[in-house]
Design an enzyme around this catalytic site. Structure first.
Site, mmCIF file in Angstrom:
data_model
loop_
_atom_site.group_PDB
_atom_site.id
_atom_site.type_symbol
_atom_site.label_atom_id
_atom_site.label_comp_id
_atom_site.label_asym_id
_atom_site.label_seq_id
_atom_site.Cartn_x
_atom_site.Cartn_y
_atom_site.Cartn_z
ATOM 1 N N GLY A 141 17.855 -49.451 -28.542
ATOM 2 C CA GLY A 141 18.277 -50.275 -27.424
ATOM 3 C C GLY A 141 19.683 -49.956 -26.968
ATOM 4 O O GLY A 141 20.457 -49.296 -27.671
ATOM 5 N N LEU A 195 27.694 -32.767 -23.163
ATOM 6 C CA LEU A 195 26.709 -31.735 -23.494
ATOM 7 C C LEU A 195 25.846 -32.135 -24.688
ATOM 8 O O LEU A 195 25.397 -31.273 -25.450
ATOM 9 C CB LEU A 195 27.430 -30.413 -23.789
ATOM 10 C CG LEU A 195 28.363 -29.896 -22.693
ATOM 11 C CD1 LEU A 195 29.207 -28.736 -23.211
ATOM 12 C CD2 LEU A 195 27.569 -29.463 -21.466
ATOM 13 N N GLY A 199 28.807 -31.468 -27.570
ATOM 14 C CA GLY A 199 30.135 -32.027 -27.368
ATOM 15 C C GLY A 199 30.456 -32.341 -25.921
ATOM 16 O O GLY A 199 29.557 -32.625 -25.121
ATOM 17 N N ASP A 238 26.690 -44.301 -21.605
ATOM 18 C CA ASP A 238 27.409 -45.505 -21.210
ATOM 19 C C ASP A 238 28.368 -45.958 -22.308
ATOM 20 O O ASP A 238 29.490 -46.396 -22.022
ATOM 21 C CB ASP A 238 26.419 -46.631 -20.894
ATOM 22 C CG ASP A 238 25.442 -46.244 -19.800
ATOM 23 O OD1 ASP A 238 25.843 -45.489 -18.892
ATOM 24 O OD2 ASP A 238 24.283 -46.679 -19.853
#
Length: 308
Positions: free
Chosen positions: A290, A223, A227, A254
């Protein structure tokens, strides 16, 4: 114990356009800077996993081009096993075009390229690695058929599976969900997949119930700065985020997933602690530019926790 992680997923080169704000329809704006970085959801997750100490193997495809050679070398330098990264001779390495606003928010356009040539046969060739893993992870920047095959192999071998259903533009098949132990969408992706936008606690709970009714035992809905909502057989819990100033949110999810898989015990006995570790890793990632460059190493995550 060092976790063994197998990731089947995408490899992209990120082209980052730094802008003040998104242009309106028909409007032309200037960018303040252009930069490139290694990325792709699968590759990001593999780097995050490796930097947090997991033995990581990657299954994917790149083009027979400079970007492909560059990405393979970058993955090798992280200590990632790339013997199952195949070179395509018909499609280029995937690329992402990222509109990065000053606020740190981003909008991403993907050219899948060789990523969409990842096949069931590629998964079959990596059967030994999958069967020896503690976790197998995939997302939706490669074909769902290959993802389902990987998860099927994993479940047959008693290996835990983690699905990041992003981007949420492919239909998740009942087969794939049935083979998924842990699903990790963000709130937007979850709402898209379930058809129930998350607007309050009730809709959040309904989203989690949707996945659990389809066989996914553990649901983690991220979220952002609110959290992570965790739902298991024993109940639900919201784990608050760590407040930071976000510079670039590219790859934050990721970083979370790779760090989670590296820290999580295969029996999931330390789930909440692993989620908090992953949140800390993600909070560090959004403070840098990045995808690859901003993913933290384990020592940095532990230091941030100690100094909090």
């Amino acid at each position: 114990m060092t976790n063994r992680i197998v990731i089947i997923g995408s490899i992209n080169v990120d082209n980052i356009l730094h802008i003040n704000r998104l242009p309106q329809p028909g409007e032309t704006i200037a960018m303040s800077e252009y930069s490139q970085a290694a990325g792709g959801k699968g590759a990001n997750q593999a780097v995050a996993s490796a930097r947090s100490g997991a033995a990581t193997t990657f299954i994917g495809r790149v083009g027979d081009d400079n970007n492909g050679w560059l990405m393979i070398e970058k993955l090798k330098r992280e200590g990632i096993d790339v013997q199952h990264v195949i070179t395509s001779h018909t499609l280029p390495t995937g690329q992402a075009y990222i509109l990065l606003q000053e606020s740190g928010q981003n909008s991403i356009i993907i050219d899948h390229g060789a990523n969409y040539q990842v096949m069931v046969e590629d998964v079959a060739a990596a059967a030994d690695a999958i069967q020896a893993a503690d976790f197998v992870i995939t997302e939706c920047e490669t074909p769902i058929s290959a993802a389902a095959a990987a998860f099927h192999q994993a479940k047959a071998a008693g290996v835990r599976t983690i699905l990041n259903p992003a981007p949420a533009n492919q239909r998740l098949t009942p087969e794939l969900l049935a083979y998924t132990d842990i699903i990790v969408p963000n709130e937007t992706e979850s709402g898209t997949l379930t058809g129930m936008p998350i607007t309050d606690q009730a809709s959040l709970a309904a989203n989690a119930a949707y996945f659990r009714e389809r066989g996914v035992a553990t649901v983690l809905i991220t979220l952002g700065d609110q959290g992570v909502y965790v739902v298991t057989d024993t109940g639900s819990r919201l784990l608050p985020a760590f407040p930071v100033h976000a510079v670039d949110t590219t790859g934050a999810g990721d970083a979370f997933i790779g760090a989670l898989a590296s820290e999580l015990q295969p029996d999931l006995s330390n789930l909440y602690a692993a989620v908090q570790y992953a949140q800390r890793a993600s909070s560090l990632a959004v403070q840098g530019l990045g995808a690859f460059p901003s993913i933290p190493h384990r020592l940095a995550v532990l230091a941030a926790a100690k100094n909090a």
